[in-house]
Design a protein around this motif. Structure first.
Motif, PDB file in Angstrom:
ATOM      1  N   GLU A   1      40.864  37.561  35.400  1.00 46.70           N
ATOM      2  CA  GLU A   1      41.359  38.914  35.142  1.00 46.70           C
ATOM      3  C   GLU A   1      42.819  39.049  35.575  1.00 46.70           C
ATOM      4  O   GLU A   1      43.217  38.544  36.618  1.00 46.70           O
ATOM      5  N   MET A   2      43.600  39.746  34.771  1.00 46.02           N
ATOM      6  CA  MET A   2      44.997  39.996  35.124  1.00 46.02           C
ATOM      7  C   MET A   2      45.051  40.974  36.295  1.00 46.02           C
ATOM      8  O   MET A   2      44.465  42.058  36.235  1.00 46.02           O
ATOM      9  N   ILE A   3      45.769  40.594  37.337  1.00 38.30           N
ATOM     10  CA  ILE A   3      45.825  41.387  38.561  1.00 38.30           C
ATOM     11  C   ILE A   3      47.167  42.104  38.657  1.00 38.30           C
ATOM     12  O   ILE A   3      48.209  41.533  38.337  1.00 38.30           O
ATOM     13  N   TYR A   4      47.124  43.353  39.088  1.00 39.98           N
ATOM     14  CA  TYR A   4      48.361  44.085  39.368  1.00 39.98           C
ATOM     15  C   TYR A   4      48.314  44.597  40.805  1.00 39.98           C
ATOM     16  O   TYR A   4      47.261  44.955  41.331  1.00 39.98           O
ATOM     17  N   LYS A   5      49.471  44.608  41.431  1.00 43.95           N
ATOM     18  CA  LYS A   5      49.588  45.011  42.829  1.00 43.95           C
ATOM     19  C   LYS A   5      50.322  46.342  42.901  1.00 43.95           C
ATOM     20  O   LYS A   5      51.496  46.442  42.546  1.00 43.95           O
ATOM     21  N   VAL A   6      49.609  47.380  43.357  1.00 48.29           N
ATOM     22  CA  VAL A   6      50.176  48.726  43.418  1.00 48.29           C
ATOM     23  C   VAL A   6      51.083  48.885  44.629  1.00 48.29           C
ATOM     24  O   VAL A   6      52.163  49.473  44.549  1.00 48.29           O
ATOM     25  N   ASN A   7      50.640  48.372  45.763  1.00 51.79           N
ATOM     26  CA  ASN A   7      51.431  48.396  46.994  1.00 51.79           C
ATOM     27  C   ASN A   7      50.990  47.202  47.842  1.00 51.79           C
ATOM     28  O   ASN A   7      50.096  46.456  47.434  1.00 51.79           O
ATOM     29  N   PRO A   8      51.595  46.988  49.001  1.00 54.64           N
ATOM     30  CA  PRO A   8      51.242  45.807  49.797  1.00 54.64           C
ATOM     31  C   PRO A   8      49.769  45.705  50.175  1.00 54.64           C
ATOM     32  O   PRO A   8      49.304  44.623  50.556  1.00 54.64           O
ATOM     33  N   TYR A   9      49.012  46.808  50.070  1.00 54.68           N
ATOM     34  CA  TYR A   9      47.622  46.804  50.521  1.00 54.68           C
ATOM     35  C   TYR A   9      46.606  47.025  49.404  1.00 54.68           C
ATOM     36  O   TYR A   9      45.408  46.940  49.643  1.00 54.68           O
ATOM     37  N   LYS A  10      47.069  47.315  48.205  1.00 50.64           N
ATOM     38  CA  LYS A  10      46.140  47.689  47.139  1.00 50.64           C
ATOM     39  C   LYS A  10      46.428  46.924  45.851  1.00 50.64           C
ATOM     40  O   LYS A  10      47.566  46.859  45.395  1.00 50.64           O
ATOM     41  N   THR A  11      45.358  46.339  45.285  1.00 52.95           N
ATOM     42  CA  THR A  11      45.473  45.637  44.008  1.00 52.95           C
ATOM     43  C   THR A  11      44.395  46.134  43.054  1.00 52.95           C
ATOM     44  O   THR A  11      43.410  46.753  43.462  1.00 52.95           O
ATOM     45  N   GLY A  12      44.585  45.857  41.786  1.00 51.97           N
ATOM     46  CA  GLY A  12      43.606  46.206  40.768  1.00 51.97           C
ATOM     47  C   GLY A  12      43.628  45.158  39.671  1.00 51.97           C
ATOM     48  O   GLY A  12      44.434  44.218  39.698  1.00 51.97           O
ATOM     49  N   VAL A  13      42.733  45.296  38.694  1.00 54.25           N
ATOM     50  CA  VAL A  13      42.679  44.349  37.583  1.00 54.25           C
ATOM     51  C   VAL A  13      42.648  45.104  36.261  1.00 54.25           C
ATOM     52  O   VAL A  13      42.149  46.228  36.183  1.00 54.25           O
ATOM     53  N   TYR A  14      43.193  44.474  35.235  1.00 54.87           N
ATOM     54  CA  TYR A  14      43.059  44.984  33.877  1.00 54.87           C
ATOM     55  C   TYR A  14      41.676  44.556  33.385  1.00 54.87           C
ATOM     56  O   TYR A  14      41.440  43.373  33.137  1.00 54.87           O
ATOM     57  N   GLN A  15      40.775  45.511  33.257  1.00 56.25           N
ATOM     58  CA  GLN A  15      39.378  45.197  32.996  1.00 56.25           C
ATOM     59  C   GLN A  15      39.166  44.437  31.690  1.00 56.25           C
ATOM     60  O   GLN A  15      38.318  43.550  31.605  1.00 56.25           O
ATOM     61  N   TYR A  16      39.929  44.768  30.658  1.00 56.28           N
ATOM     62  CA  TYR A  16      39.716  44.152  29.351  1.00 56.28           C
ATOM     63  C   TYR A  16      40.854  43.216  28.946  1.00 56.28           C
ATOM     64  O   TYR A  16      41.008  42.889  27.776  1.00 56.28           O
ATOM     65  N   ASN A  17      41.647  42.785  29.931  1.00 59.42           N
ATOM     66  CA  ASN A  17      42.751  41.864  29.657  1.00 59.42           C
ATOM     67  C   ASN A  17      42.716  40.742  30.684  1.00 59.42           C
ATOM     68  O   ASN A  17      42.798  40.993  31.891  1.00 59.42           O
TER      69      ASN A  17
END
Length: 249
Positions: free
Chosen positions: A99-115
């Motif tokens: 999953e493609m990961i994005y980092k919002v801030n130094p403590y929080k990350t998320g993923v592109y669910q369908y990418n």
């Protein structure tokens, strides 16, 4: 009289037993009938659920991305008469996923669910770096880890960072590879490890989209790969030259 009473009692007991057996038999038939009906209802319910699923909303499509950049151009250098083997890279557990990961801030990350990437970042980095070493033409042979070919020099590595970084802006692709070059002819560990370095690159995303991330990551990988190929070439060249100058040779 006693015999008659006993006979009547026995006859009554026999009738009671017979009645109980009938009742039990009827109960068994009823249970089997209920079980059969329950099974039929379950089949009907399952079929209905399948029909509803088929007629409902179609599943979301998964977009998969790869890196796309030309093999880095290298200076006109003399090819070395030696082979190198590129081992399959490892990856930090925080990014060891397609999953493609994005980092919002130094403590929080998320993923592109369908990418997602076509495969895990560790395999992407290994495959493209191996391709770039082969395309450089600077070595007699370049083997992957699953190739039985023998090589004196081994390249090992790990993916430390491979994600979108949203802070500080602008959004950019962040890539960090840790590279270790080994001379397997040496028994002493200090001599075997030729160098261990981190290679880092950041590239601004042309668009705030998964495709923009793939494009920026491709550019970053091209920059890092060029530095790695150059440094590995120079290190091996110096090691081979030193061996030729050695009195033992």
């Amino acid at each position: 009289m006693k015999n008659r009473v006993n006979r009547r009692k026995l006859a009554g007991d026999d009738m009671n037993v017979l009645g109980k057996n009938r009742n039990n038999a009827g109960g068994a038939r009823l249970s089997r009938s209920r079980g059969t009906c329950g099974a039929r209802l379950a089949v009907v319910a399952l079929a209905g659920a399948m029909v509803l699923a088929a007629c409902g909303k179609p599943p979301n499509l998964i977009n998969r991305y790869v890196l796309n950049y030309p093999p880095p151009a290298v200076a006109k250098l003399t090819p070395l008469d030696t082979a190198i083997k590129v081992a399959t890279f490892s990856a930090d557990q925080t990014i060891n996923r397609p999953e493609m990961i994005y980092k919002v801030n130094p403590y929080k990350t998320g993923v592109y669910q369908y990418n997602r990437w076509r495969t895990d970042p560790a395999y992407l980095a290994t495959d493209y770096l191996t391709r770039d070493f082969r395309d450089s033409g600077l070595f007699k042979a370049v083997y992957s880890s699953d190739n039985s070919g023998k090589a004196r020099f081994h390249l090992e590595g790990g993916v430390v960072d491979f994600q979108e970084n949203d802070e500080p802006p602008p959004w950019h692709a962040a890539l960090t590879l840790n590279i270790t070059l080994l001379d397997t002819d040496q028994e002493n560990v200090a001599d075997k490890v030729m160098f261990q370095r981190n290679y880092h690159a950041q590239e601004v995303m042309p668009a705030r989209t998964p495709e923009g991330l793939a494009e920026a990551m491709s550019t970053a990988m091209g920059q890092v790969s060029k530095k790695i190929v150059h440094d590995v070439y120079q290190a091996i060249k110096q090691r081979l030259s030193a061996a030729k100058r050695s009195p033992e040779e």
